[in-house]
Write an enzyme that holds these catalytic residues in place. Structure first.
Site, PDB file in Angstrom:
ATOM      1  N   GLU A 147       0.812  -1.218   0.000  1.00  0.00           N
ATOM      2  CA  GLU A 147       0.000   0.000   0.000  1.00  0.00           C
ATOM      3  C   GLU A 147       0.845   1.268   0.000  1.00  0.00           C
ATOM      4  O   GLU A 147       0.486   2.252  -0.663  1.00  0.00           O
ATOM      5  CB  GLU A 147      -0.908  -0.003   1.234  1.00  0.00           C
ATOM      6  N   ASP A 148       1.975   1.263   0.711  1.00  0.00           N
ATOM      7  CA  ASP A 148       2.706   2.514   0.951  1.00  0.00           C
ATOM      8  C   ASP A 148       4.082   2.590   0.305  1.00  0.00           C
ATOM      9  O   ASP A 148       4.785   3.578   0.505  1.00  0.00           O
ATOM     10  CB  ASP A 148       2.872   2.719   2.470  1.00  0.00           C
TER      11      ASP A 148
END
Length: 719
Positions: free
Chosen positions: A79-80
């Site tokens: 996600e990051d």
């Protein structure tokens, strides 16, 4: 960056139950995660990598397998960071990658509002849970660490996250039987949601603790001595209720703090189930039991697998004593739930796959719950409906009833025979026509009680009654009834829409059977719909008027240029739609009531003006109420950019320059004045009617608030 003692702590906890090769993989995951999150910082000020390590440490406390700990360390990587799911597959295998993918939010999609995003993320997580329930365990640990560090957030964000925790994640932990995590989530959520109440209650508990210590010690000693005399080896612990539990009891049972503190709670842990019942007899002979307050969750466990004997006794000094009696194994399940008998904890075979072990009762119940969530998800209209249904499902004060064959069905308190039928099977619910409870016929809406035997009388025809939605309590029953009715409604609406369109076409000397595929396709494209059946359904549901659609078809066939749907069109086709479903129509806004976005509206058909939009409370609407063929329900589109006229009436002081003052303040709100009319009311006040142009009800409210604050304005109202 903090010193890497957190990794040492994680390895130390994991080494108690994992093999050395698993610890090496955990260290490799840490190195990969640290590189991926390099340069990223949390709002707490530390390097980001220590958040996933802390999440893994929480899971190590409940002794989850090495794949869970690796996935926890990597749960934010996809996600990051630039790394992908494929990168994780290459380094740590398919299982870890699937868990990480299940925890990852739907960050790349756009949603209309935060509630929809939350609901869709939850739906995705449930689907991932159905494949591997470790997804939700990592998510719970992730939420717990976020709650521990919530203080760095803005107060409004703290409250939003706390509410989500109390409404969704703490109940999920309870449903999975993980009380250790549930209790901390509840107390942290309570602290963030109601900080003042939390502080007051915390101080009161600390103050009372010293006064109660002597009584607790005396009761503990009495119970311990009695069990010793009976030769029952046991561990007796005086336990305190956590703050959120106290708060809920005070709030919902309307009890004072002193009344709550009159209850002393103890837990007795023994070796076998047989000893549990022997302990029960011993404490009942020591103190008198309170009638009707004994519960046997050993014979009939809770839906999350929890087992204990509960009893309430009359203690010394007029105090009530709550006692839980359980075995060591039951206590482990109570604290860690599904993780207490984790199937993936087993050693690996030579091929590297987990050894298949029989599922524990807790794991079976967890799988049944996830399966139930999937059925709710399939029957829900959208993500928000699904989330609301799940919230209902997460707060069960349960009852236990029996099928005619003696099987136990767990239902929330207040459940009816229809809820029971759907709990057995969806088709049993759909075919329900009657019910016998303990061999007596009862109405379907009757609330069931624990211990009853329920027999459903079925019909071969599957036809749920829409009125059931008024009294069913389970999310599964509600979602399945709605799904069935929606499918049935769609077919019925199409049939009705076809009949209405046939009638509308006859007004233009046309026949429905004469419509060619080319004409139908042209109309579907014109209205931007999925199919011809979709158009018929919208006509049948009243979202489109058959006469308007018939007129549009007539114009397409004749190539007419004098269509009321075209010649009176006042909206710029380059602008987004203002009223849903009005593609190609003339749309006018009534001058009598000046509707604006946000108002509840209704549409009327006029041969001269096309579709005319009124506010529902408009006086001119009353004459059409008895002619439903002339009106239809309409809704505003979102993201409207144009302005709308609204008439305001101001009662103002007769002062020189009053109009200029009002006009300049309206201009400051980036609002145009279309026209003004003024007349004297008396010697002191004048009435000023102003038509202004606004975007939405909020814009109008802002204008009215600003004008109302002017010293010369006595009263303001919308006409």
């Amino acid at each position: 960056m903090p010193t890497p003692t957190s990794l040492d702590d994680l390895i130390e906890k994991a080494s108690v139950y994992l093999k050395k090769r698993h610890l090496k993989q955990i260290k490799a995951a840490f190195e990969f995660g640290a590189e991926a999150h390099k340069g990223q910082m949390r709002k707490t000020g530390g390097a980001y990598i220590w958040h996933p390590v802390a999440v893994a440490e929480i899971l190590a406390d409940i002794q989850l397998d090495h794949e869970s700990l690796i996935a926890a360390i990597l749960h934010d990587v996809v996600e990051d960071t630039p790394y992908t799911k494929e990168d994780i597959i290459d380094r740590f295998g398919e299982n870890v990658a699937e868990i990480v993918d299940g925890v990852t939010k739907l960050g790349k999609l756009e949603f209309d509002n935060p509630q929809e995003a939350q609901a869709e993320n939850f739906r995705k997580m449930v689907l991932a849970m159905s494949r591997d329930i470790r997804v939700i365990l990592i998510k719970l640990a992730d939420r717990l660490h976020n709650m521990r560090t919530l203080g760095v957030m803005r107060p409004d964000k703290q409250r939003r996250i706390a509410r989500e925790t109390l409404e969704i994640y703490a109940p999920i932990a309870a449903r999975l039987g993980i009380n250790a995590i549930r209790i901390e989530l509840e107390d942290l959520g309570f602290k963030a949601m109601h900080p003042f109440r939390f502080a007051v209650l915390e101080r009161a508990v600390k103050k009372a603790r010293g006064n109660r210590a002597e009584i607790v010690e005396q009761i503990n000693e009495a119970i311990t001595n009695r069990l010793h005399d009976e030769n029952i080896p046991a561990n007796v612990i005086g336990r305190e209720k956590h703050l959120y539990s106290l708060y809920k009891k005070m709030k919902y049972k309307h009890l004072s703090f002193d009344e709550i503190l009159d209850i002393f709670a103890f837990r007795v842990v023994v070796n076998t189930a047989d000893e549990c019942y022997r302990v029960l007899g011993s404490v009942h002979s020591l103190y008198k039991p309170f009638p009707g307050r004994f519960k046997d969750y050993i014979a009939i466990p809770k839906s999350n697998g929890y087992q204990s004997l509960h009893t309430v006794l009359f203690g010394p000094f007029g105090a009530y004593i709550e006692i839980q009696i359980r075995t060591n194994e039951m206590h482990e399940v109570s604290e860690h739930g599904i993780a207490a008998h984790w199937v993936y904890k087993q050693d690996a075979t030579e091929e590297g796959r987990p050894i298949e072990q029989p599922l524990s009762a807790v794991e079976i119940r967890a799988q049944e719950w996830v399966k139930n969530l999937l059925e709710i998800q399939q029957g829900a209209g959208n993500s928000l409906d699904f989330l609301e249904n799940v919230k209902i499902d997460l707060f069960p004060n349960v009852i236990y009833v029996f099928t005619p064959k003696g099987d136990i069905i767990t239902l929330p308190a207040g459940a009816t025979a229809v809820d029971f039928a759907y709990a057995v099977h969806t088709n049993v619910g759909h075919g329900t026509v009657g019910c016998r409870v303990d061999k007596k016929l009862i109405p379907l809406r009757t609330h069931l009680e624990s211990g009853q035997t329920v027999e459903i009388i079925r019909s071969k025809e599957l036809q749920p009654n829409p009125s059931w939605l008024q009294f069913v309590t389970t999310a599964k029953a509600r979602s399945q009834i709605r799904a069935f009715l929606k499918n049935q409604q769609s077919a019925s609406a199409q049939a009705l829409g076809k009949r209405l369109l046939e009638k509308g076409l006859r007004n233009f000397n046309m026949s429905y059977t004469g419509l060619t595929d080319v004409i139908r396709e042209g109309i579907v494209v014109e209205f931007k719909l999925e199919s011809w059946d979709h158009l018929l359904e919208e006509i049948g549901l009243g979202k489109r008027l058959a006469n308007l659609v018939a007129k549009q078809i007539h114009d397409v066939v004749l190539g007419s240029e004098d269509s009321i749907l075209k010649s009176h069109a006042v909206e710029d086709p380059s602008q987004p739609l203002v009223i849903s479903g009005t593609e190609g129509m003339a749309v006018n806004y009534a001058g009598c009531c000046h509707p604006i976005p946000g108002d509840e509206i209704i549409g009327f058909i006029s041969a001269e003006k096309g579709l005319v939009i009124h506010r529902q409370e408009c006086k001119n609407v009353k004459q059409f109420k008895n002619h439903p063929e002339k009106w239809l329900d309409v809704n505003w589109e979102e993201n409207i950019t144009q302005t709308f006229d609204v008439e305001l009436q101001l009662e103002i002081l007769n002062r020189r320059g009053a109009l200029a003052t009002v006009a300049s303040n309206i201009a400051e709100m980036k609002t145009d004045i279309d026209r003004v009319r003024s007349e004297d009311k008396d010697e002191t006040y004048s009435l000023m009617n102003i038509v202004v142009r606004v975007h939405t009800r909020k814009h109008l409210a802002d204008v009215m608030r600003k004008l109302k604050r002017l010293p010369i304005v006595e009263k303001i109202q919308r006409l």
